[in-house]
Write a protein that holds these residues in place. Structure first.
Motif, PDB file in Angstrom:
ATOM      1  N   MET A   1      18.325   5.618  59.357  1.00  0.00           N
ATOM      2  CA  MET A   1      19.152   4.269  60.149  1.00  0.00           C
ATOM      3  C   MET A   1      17.924   2.782  59.949  1.00  0.00           C
ATOM      4  N   PRO A   2      19.049   1.668  59.131  1.00  0.00           N
ATOM      5  CA  PRO A   2      18.183   0.315  59.344  1.00  0.00           C
ATOM      6  C   PRO A   2      17.186   0.246  59.746  1.00  0.00           C
ATOM      7  N   CYS A   3      15.970  -1.011  59.694  1.00  0.00           N
ATOM      8  CA  CYS A   3      14.349  -0.989  59.997  1.00  0.00           C
ATOM      9  C   CYS A   3      15.043  -2.160  61.215  1.00  0.00           C
ATOM     10  N   PRO A   4      14.787  -2.165  62.529  1.00  0.00           N
ATOM     11  CA  PRO A   4      15.204  -3.431  63.875  1.00  0.00           C
ATOM     12  C   PRO A   4      14.730  -4.464  62.889  1.00  0.00           C
ATOM     13  N   ARG A   5      13.726  -4.302  62.454  1.00  0.00           N
ATOM     14  CA  ARG A   5      12.470  -5.774  62.019  1.00  0.00           C
ATOM     15  C   ARG A   5      13.671  -6.994  60.925  1.00  0.00           C
ATOM     16  N   CYS A   6      13.702  -5.913  59.875  1.00  0.00           N
ATOM     17  CA  CYS A   6      14.303  -6.238  58.355  1.00  0.00           C
ATOM     18  C   CYS A   6      15.475  -5.482  57.770  1.00  0.00           C
ATOM     19  N   GLY A   7      15.806  -4.882  58.816  1.00  0.00           N
ATOM     20  CA  GLY A   7      17.085  -4.219  58.490  1.00  0.00           C
ATOM     21  C   GLY A   7      16.873  -3.295  57.201  1.00  0.00           C
ATOM     22  N   ALA A   8      15.784  -2.951  56.664  1.00  0.00           N
ATOM     23  CA  ALA A   8      15.544  -2.105  55.330  1.00  0.00           C
ATOM     24  C   ALA A   8      15.561  -0.765  56.123  1.00  0.00           C
ATOM     25  N   THR A   9      16.132  -0.272  54.463  1.00  0.00           N
ATOM     26  CA  THR A   9      15.803   1.105  55.407  1.00  0.00           C
ATOM     27  C   THR A   9      14.917   2.364  55.121  1.00  0.00           C
ATOM     28  N   ASP A  12       8.274   4.763  54.272  1.00  0.00           N
ATOM     29  CA  ASP A  12       6.917   5.681  53.377  1.00  0.00           C
ATOM     30  C   ASP A  12       6.389   6.854  54.105  1.00  0.00           C
ATOM     31  N   PRO A  13       6.219   7.820  53.334  1.00  0.00           N
ATOM     32  CA  PRO A  13       5.481   8.766  53.571  1.00  0.00           C
ATOM     33  C   PRO A  13       4.518   8.310  54.899  1.00  0.00           C
ATOM     34  N   ALA A  14       4.002   7.626  54.970  1.00  0.00           N
ATOM     35  CA  ALA A  14       2.838   7.763  56.493  1.00  0.00           C
ATOM     36  C   ALA A  14       3.857   6.617  57.879  1.00  0.00           C
ATOM     37  N   GLY A  15       5.146   6.470  57.747  1.00  0.00           N
ATOM     38  CA  GLY A  15       6.041   5.957  58.549  1.00  0.00           C
ATOM     39  C   GLY A  15       5.964   4.639  58.864  1.00  0.00           C
ATOM     40  N   TYR A  16       5.644   3.886  58.012  1.00  0.00           N
ATOM     41  CA  TYR A  16       5.549   2.474  57.605  1.00  0.00           C
ATOM     42  C   TYR A  16       7.259   1.991  57.006  1.00  0.00           C
ATOM     43  N   CYS A  17       7.204   0.518  57.369  1.00  0.00           N
ATOM     44  CA  CYS A  17       8.956   0.197  56.554  1.00  0.00           C
ATOM     45  C   CYS A  17       8.385  -0.205  55.684  1.00  0.00           C
ATOM     46  N   VAL A  18       9.466   0.401  54.413  1.00  0.00           N
ATOM     47  CA  VAL A  18       8.827   0.250  52.571  1.00  0.00           C
ATOM     48  C   VAL A  18       8.360  -1.448  52.685  1.00  0.00           C
ATOM     49  N   GLN A  19       9.607  -2.711  53.671  1.00  0.00           N
ATOM     50  CA  GLN A  19       9.488  -3.727  53.293  1.00  0.00           C
ATOM     51  C   GLN A  19       8.477  -4.887  54.038  1.00  0.00           C
ATOM     52  N   CYS A  20       9.098  -4.304  55.832  1.00  0.00           N
ATOM     53  CA  CYS A  20       8.189  -5.720  56.308  1.00  0.00           C
ATOM     54  C   CYS A  20       7.174  -4.585  56.507  1.00  0.00           C
ATOM     55  N   PHE A  23       6.458   0.263  61.782  1.00  0.00           N
ATOM     56  CA  PHE A  23       6.003   1.453  62.149  1.00  0.00           C
ATOM     57  C   PHE A  23       7.607   1.853  62.192  1.00  0.00           C
ATOM     58  N   ARG A  24       7.586   2.821  62.451  1.00  0.00           N
ATOM     59  CA  ARG A  24       8.623   4.026  62.281  1.00  0.00           C
ATOM     60  C   ARG A  24       8.852   4.862  62.885  1.00  0.00           C
ATOM     61  N   GLY A  25       7.357   5.752  62.503  1.00  0.00           N
ATOM     62  CA  GLY A  25       7.235   6.740  62.312  1.00  0.00           C
ATOM     63  C   GLY A  25       7.506   7.720  61.610  1.00  0.00           C
ATOM     64  N   PRO A  26       6.797   9.073  61.411  1.00  0.00           N
ATOM     65  CA  PRO A  26       6.935   9.833  60.017  1.00  0.00           C
ATOM     66  C   PRO A  26       8.678  10.250  59.780  1.00  0.00           C
TER      67      PRO A  26
END
Length: 271
Positions: A1-9, A12-20, A23-26
């Motif tokens: 599912m793409p990130c609602p802020r930046c659209g990245a998909t 990382d292992p801690a649950g954060y979007c790799v671009q913006c 926190f999106r959950g693990p």
């Protein structure tokens, strides 16, 4: 599912979007592909099961057959001889069984047919009969008190047997193919049939005949019939008649004791 802020998909292992870094959950485990499960292999049938069942059924039938034979058949002397019947239901007080005869039964004073093959010339007696006894006689009337077990004692009558007396002290009583004695007790009809011959050593003394050393025909038979049904059939037994008073002349002869009376007619002077 793409990130609602930046659209990245990526996450990382801690649950954060790799671009913006939202926190999106693990991240969860990758979805598993579905693979069809092979059915379990069929159960192997015991190769000894069916033969075992058949063997058990056969053994059960054999055991049942043995039980039925023991109850119904059993060992029967008459069966061993190809004859029918069990224990002879007749006892004749007038006759005494020979030592090897466990069941005394009635026997008309038996006879010998002229020219019959019955043996009877062997053996001698210290006292042979008078001349009127020697010869061949036909039974014209034979009456005897016979006891039928669990029934009673009553007279049986018949005729047709032959007596052959030799001057050497031997007598042969011949029933031929069958001489019968018949009796009636109430509504019941009885018949006792003798076939074959029996030979004896005889002795005459003081007007009385005594008999010994019976030799029955090995092929002889005796049959007891009640109301038309065969109750017993077996071999002709070796029986010894009790002593009998004699009254004889040139033509006729009579023999008697307490329960038997026999009237005979001479058919030949030569035995």
């Amino acid at each position: 599912m793409p990130c609602p802020r930046c659209g990245a998909t990526g996450v990382d292992p801690a649950g954060y979007c790799v671009q913006c870094r939202l926190f999106r959950g693990p991240a969860g485990p990758p979805p598993q592909a579905f693979y069809p499960v092979a059915p379990p292999p069929p159960k192997q049938r015991n190769p000894l099961l069916i033969p075992g069942i058949i063997f058990g059924a056969v053994a059960l039938l054999l055991a049942a057959g043995v039980i039925v034979y023991a109850v119904v058949g059993g060992d029967s002397p008459a069966a061993d001889q190809g004859l029918t019947g069990g224990t002879n239901p007749v006892v004749a007080p007038s006759l005494t069984a020979a030592p090897d005869d466990p069941t005394p039964t009635p026997t008309a004073t038996v006879t010998a047919t002229p020219g019959a093959s019955a043996s009877g010339s062997a053996g001698t007696s210290p006292t042979a009969g008078p001349s009127c006894v020697v010869g061949v006689f036909l039974e014209e009337q034979h009456t005897e008190q016979v006891t039928v077990l669990n029934t009673g004692t009553f007279p049986f009558s018949g005729s047709g047997a032959y007596h052959r007396y030799t001057d050497s002290g031997r007598v042969t009583l011949d029933y031929g193919d069958g001489m019968s004695l018949r009796g009636t007790n109430g509504a019941n009809q009885y018949e006792y049939i003798f076939a074959g011959y029996i030979s004896y050593t005889y002795k005459y003394e003081n007007g009385v005949l005594t008999f010994s050393s019976p030799r029955p025909d090995p092929q002889g038979t005796e049959t007891f019939i009640r109301n038309g049904n065969v109750d017993f059939k077996g071999k002709l037994e070796a029986r010894v008649p009790p002593p009998m008073k004699v009254n004889c002349g040139g033509v006729a002869m009579s023999l008697s004791n307490q329960i038997t009376t026999i009237q005979l007619k001479r058919t030949s002077k030569a035995p």
